[in-house]
Design a protein around this motif. Sequence first.
Motif, PDB file in Angstrom:
ATOM      1  N   ILE A 299      -1.663 -27.653 -65.957  1.00  0.00           N
ATOM      2  CA  ILE A 299      -1.179 -26.958 -64.887  1.00  0.00           C
ATOM      3  C   ILE A 299      -1.196 -25.259 -65.643  1.00  0.00           C
ATOM      4  O   ILE A 299      -0.769 -23.964 -64.642  1.00  0.00           O
ATOM      5  CB  ILE A 299       0.777 -27.107 -65.016  1.00  0.00           C
ATOM      6  CG1 ILE A 299       0.764 -28.694 -64.263  1.00  0.00           C
ATOM      7  CG2 ILE A 299       0.851 -25.917 -64.149  1.00  0.00           C
ATOM      8  CD1 ILE A 299       1.594 -29.250 -63.980  1.00  0.00           C
ATOM      9  N   ARG A 300      -1.509 -25.076 -66.125  1.00  0.00           N
ATOM     10  CA  ARG A 300      -1.993 -23.434 -66.523  1.00  0.00           C
ATOM     11  C   ARG A 300      -3.018 -22.643 -66.482  1.00  0.00           C
ATOM     12  O   ARG A 300      -2.913 -21.867 -66.417  1.00  0.00           O
ATOM     13  CB  ARG A 300      -1.365 -23.412 -68.804  1.00  0.00           C
ATOM     14  CG  ARG A 300       0.075 -23.568 -69.025  1.00  0.00           C
ATOM     15  CD  ARG A 300      -0.073 -22.976 -70.561  1.00  0.00           C
ATOM     16  NE  ARG A 300      -1.152 -23.016 -71.475  1.00  0.00           N
ATOM     17  CZ  ARG A 300      -0.773 -24.935 -72.585  1.00  0.00           C
ATOM     18  NH1 ARG A 300       0.280 -24.935 -72.312  1.00  0.00           N
ATOM     19  NH2 ARG A 300      -1.862 -24.404 -73.011  1.00  0.00           N
ATOM     20  N   LEU A 301      -3.715 -23.743 -66.357  1.00  0.00           N
ATOM     21  CA  LEU A 301      -4.904 -22.903 -66.187  1.00  0.00           C
ATOM     22  C   LEU A 301      -4.977 -22.958 -64.559  1.00  0.00           C
ATOM     23  O   LEU A 301      -5.508 -23.664 -63.568  1.00  0.00           O
ATOM     24  CB  LEU A 301      -6.093 -23.715 -66.789  1.00  0.00           C
ATOM     25  CG  LEU A 301      -6.866 -24.106 -67.740  1.00  0.00           C
ATOM     26  CD1 LEU A 301      -7.328 -25.353 -68.458  1.00  0.00           C
ATOM     27  CD2 LEU A 301      -6.761 -22.596 -68.656  1.00  0.00           C
ATOM     28  N   PRO A 302      -6.247 -21.269 -63.896  1.00  0.00           N
ATOM     29  CA  PRO A 302      -6.225 -22.069 -62.568  1.00  0.00           C
ATOM     30  C   PRO A 302      -7.077 -22.691 -62.182  1.00  0.00           C
ATOM     31  O   PRO A 302      -7.484 -23.264 -62.862  1.00  0.00           O
ATOM     32  CB  PRO A 302      -6.496 -20.079 -62.447  1.00  0.00           C
ATOM     33  CG  PRO A 302      -7.643 -20.045 -63.872  1.00  0.00           C
ATOM     34  CD  PRO A 302      -6.639 -20.845 -64.792  1.00  0.00           C
ATOM     35  N   LYS A 303      -6.726 -23.399 -60.568  1.00  0.00           N
ATOM     36  CA  LYS A 303      -7.277 -24.437 -59.833  1.00  0.00           C
ATOM     37  C   LYS A 303      -8.772 -23.071 -58.717  1.00  0.00           C
ATOM     38  O   LYS A 303      -7.897 -21.899 -58.495  1.00  0.00           O
ATOM     39  CB  LYS A 303      -6.619 -25.076 -59.013  1.00  0.00           C
ATOM     40  CG  LYS A 303      -5.278 -25.782 -59.414  1.00  0.00           C
ATOM     41  CD  LYS A 303      -4.599 -26.334 -58.609  1.00  0.00           C
ATOM     42  CE  LYS A 303      -3.355 -27.088 -58.915  1.00  0.00           C
ATOM     43  NZ  LYS A 303      -2.845 -26.494 -60.126  1.00  0.00           N
ATOM     44  N   PHE A 304      -9.521 -23.599 -58.547  1.00  0.00           N
ATOM     45  CA  PHE A 304     -10.673 -23.785 -58.334  1.00  0.00           C
ATOM     46  C   PHE A 304     -11.570 -24.084 -57.432  1.00  0.00           C
ATOM     47  O   PHE A 304     -11.992 -25.172 -58.213  1.00  0.00           O
ATOM     48  CB  PHE A 304     -11.456 -22.247 -59.111  1.00  0.00           C
ATOM     49  CG  PHE A 304     -11.647 -22.934 -60.430  1.00  0.00           C
ATOM     50  CD1 PHE A 304     -13.508 -23.304 -59.790  1.00  0.00           C
ATOM     51  CD2 PHE A 304     -11.430 -23.265 -61.578  1.00  0.00           C
ATOM     52  CE1 PHE A 304     -14.181 -23.932 -61.280  1.00  0.00           C
ATOM     53  CE2 PHE A 304     -12.211 -23.920 -62.620  1.00  0.00           C
ATOM     54  CZ  PHE A 304     -13.840 -23.946 -62.783  1.00  0.00           C
ATOM     55  N   GLY A 305     -12.123 -23.810 -56.547  1.00  0.00           N
ATOM     56  CA  GLY A 305     -13.168 -24.517 -55.486  1.00  0.00           C
ATOM     57  C   GLY A 305     -12.256 -26.056 -55.299  1.00  0.00           C
ATOM     58  O   GLY A 305     -11.077 -25.952 -55.061  1.00  0.00           O
ATOM     59  N   PHE A 306     -13.636 -26.077 -54.983  1.00  0.00           N
ATOM     60  CA  PHE A 306     -13.513 -28.028 -53.977  1.00  0.00           C
ATOM     61  C   PHE A 306     -13.976 -29.143 -54.095  1.00  0.00           C
ATOM     62  O   PHE A 306     -15.238 -28.313 -54.743  1.00  0.00           O
ATOM     63  CB  PHE A 306     -12.373 -27.408 -52.779  1.00  0.00           C
ATOM     64  CG  PHE A 306     -13.932 -27.093 -51.959  1.00  0.00           C
ATOM     65  CD1 PHE A 306     -14.407 -28.793 -50.917  1.00  0.00           C
ATOM     66  CD2 PHE A 306     -14.833 -25.944 -51.878  1.00  0.00           C
ATOM     67  CE1 PHE A 306     -15.341 -28.473 -49.818  1.00  0.00           C
ATOM     68  CE2 PHE A 306     -15.647 -25.985 -51.193  1.00  0.00           C
ATOM     69  CZ  PHE A 306     -16.410 -27.243 -50.149  1.00  0.00           C
ATOM     70  N   TRP A 307     -13.431 -30.262 -53.624  1.00  0.00           N
ATOM     71  CA  TRP A 307     -14.635 -30.926 -54.002  1.00  0.00           C
ATOM     72  C   TRP A 307     -15.166 -31.792 -52.356  1.00  0.00           C
ATOM     73  O   TRP A 307     -14.064 -32.515 -52.103  1.00  0.00           O
ATOM     74  CB  TRP A 307     -14.504 -32.651 -54.988  1.00  0.00           C
ATOM     75  CG  TRP A 307     -15.020 -33.175 -55.186  1.00  0.00           C
ATOM     76  CD1 TRP A 307     -15.737 -33.748 -56.066  1.00  0.00           C
ATOM     77  CD2 TRP A 307     -14.941 -34.682 -54.034  1.00  0.00           C
ATOM     78  NE1 TRP A 307     -17.237 -35.017 -55.229  1.00  0.00           N
ATOM     79  CE2 TRP A 307     -16.246 -35.694 -54.729  1.00  0.00           C
ATOM     80  CE3 TRP A 307     -14.515 -35.134 -53.250  1.00  0.00           C
ATOM     81  CZ2 TRP A 307     -16.009 -37.284 -54.341  1.00  0.00           C
ATOM     82  CZ3 TRP A 307     -14.636 -36.793 -52.481  1.00  0.00           C
ATOM     83  CH2 TRP A 307     -15.432 -37.167 -52.879  1.00  0.00           C
ATOM     84  N   SER A 308     -15.961 -31.917 -52.507  1.00  0.00           N
ATOM     85  CA  SER A 308     -16.797 -32.566 -51.202  1.00  0.00           C
ATOM     86  C   SER A 308     -16.767 -33.424 -50.913  1.00  0.00           C
ATOM     87  O   SER A 308     -17.127 -33.975 -51.308  1.00  0.00           O
ATOM     88  CB  SER A 308     -17.817 -31.844 -50.289  1.00  0.00           C
ATOM     89  OG  SER A 308     -17.805 -31.743 -48.501  1.00  0.00           O
ATOM     90  N   PRO A 309     -16.404 -34.921 -49.562  1.00  0.00           N
ATOM     91  CA  PRO A 309     -16.517 -36.112 -49.940  1.00  0.00           C
ATOM     92  C   PRO A 309     -18.224 -36.121 -49.248  1.00  0.00           C
ATOM     93  O   PRO A 309     -18.498 -37.098 -49.719  1.00  0.00           O
ATOM     94  CB  PRO A 309     -15.837 -36.677 -49.139  1.00  0.00           C
ATOM     95  CG  PRO A 309     -14.815 -35.608 -48.113  1.00  0.00           C
ATOM     96  CD  PRO A 309     -15.215 -34.561 -49.042  1.00  0.00           C
ATOM     97  N   LYS A 310     -18.874 -35.141 -48.457  1.00  0.00           N
ATOM     98  CA  LYS A 310     -19.851 -35.605 -47.566  1.00  0.00           C
ATOM     99  C   LYS A 310     -21.158 -34.254 -48.167  1.00  0.00           C
ATOM    100  O   LYS A 310     -22.656 -35.013 -48.164  1.00  0.00           O
ATOM    101  CB  LYS A 310     -19.820 -34.310 -46.690  1.00  0.00           C
ATOM    102  CG  LYS A 310     -19.482 -35.697 -45.747  1.00  0.00           C
ATOM    103  CD  LYS A 310     -18.804 -33.815 -44.001  1.00  0.00           C
ATOM    104  CE  LYS A 310     -19.835 -33.873 -44.034  1.00  0.00           C
ATOM    105  NZ  LYS A 310     -20.714 -33.286 -42.218  1.00  0.00           N
TER     106      LYS A 310
END
Length: 199
Positions: A59-70
């Motif tokens: 939780i301390r680390l930032p989130k970035f990007g995303f995962w595309s199912p396609k």
Amino acid sequence: MQLNTLKPAEGSRKVSNRVGRGIGSGLGKTCGRGVKGAGARKSAHKRPGFEGGQMPLKIRLPKFGFWSPKADVTAEVTLNDLNRIEGDVVDMNALLAARLISKKVKYVKVVLSRVPNFTKKITLKGLGCTKGAKAAIEAVGGTVEIAQYTTDAAARRELSNKKSAAKQKTRLDNLAAVGKVKPAKKTAEQKAAKKAARG
């Protein structure tokens, strides 16, 4: 060989520590669990990544990007690769026969090569295509028939933009007609009644 001499092979079984056998053993009283706390209880099941109540690393680390199912079923084919295809019609079957895509691919987009070297007159069917690749294909006399899923996605995007614009216009019209309404101030009697209700 006698029954009282039988024993498992060396190293096949680990001898467990017998705890709670007196202070002199080193594992008596608290049995190696320390003093109090969650770890000293019988069922101290802590989830993976638990850090004793402090903010965990995930939780301390930032989130970035995303995962595309396609992403796993989408592929890009450069314009120069189309020179390897036999025939004038380029579709999913032709790309599969030329081994430019795998069987799991469902969506293909033709992109412009870094150094365009395409001189073949083709008909592109059922595939996505960038503006640069489309212009290069049409420049040599070819034709491009955009895939249905591409036009459907564009139509959905346009409809969504229209709905958003309509909502925004309605919101602005209401604001212009009514104006910015501030909540009415409470009177002294209402404040006193609220204070009395609280006790």
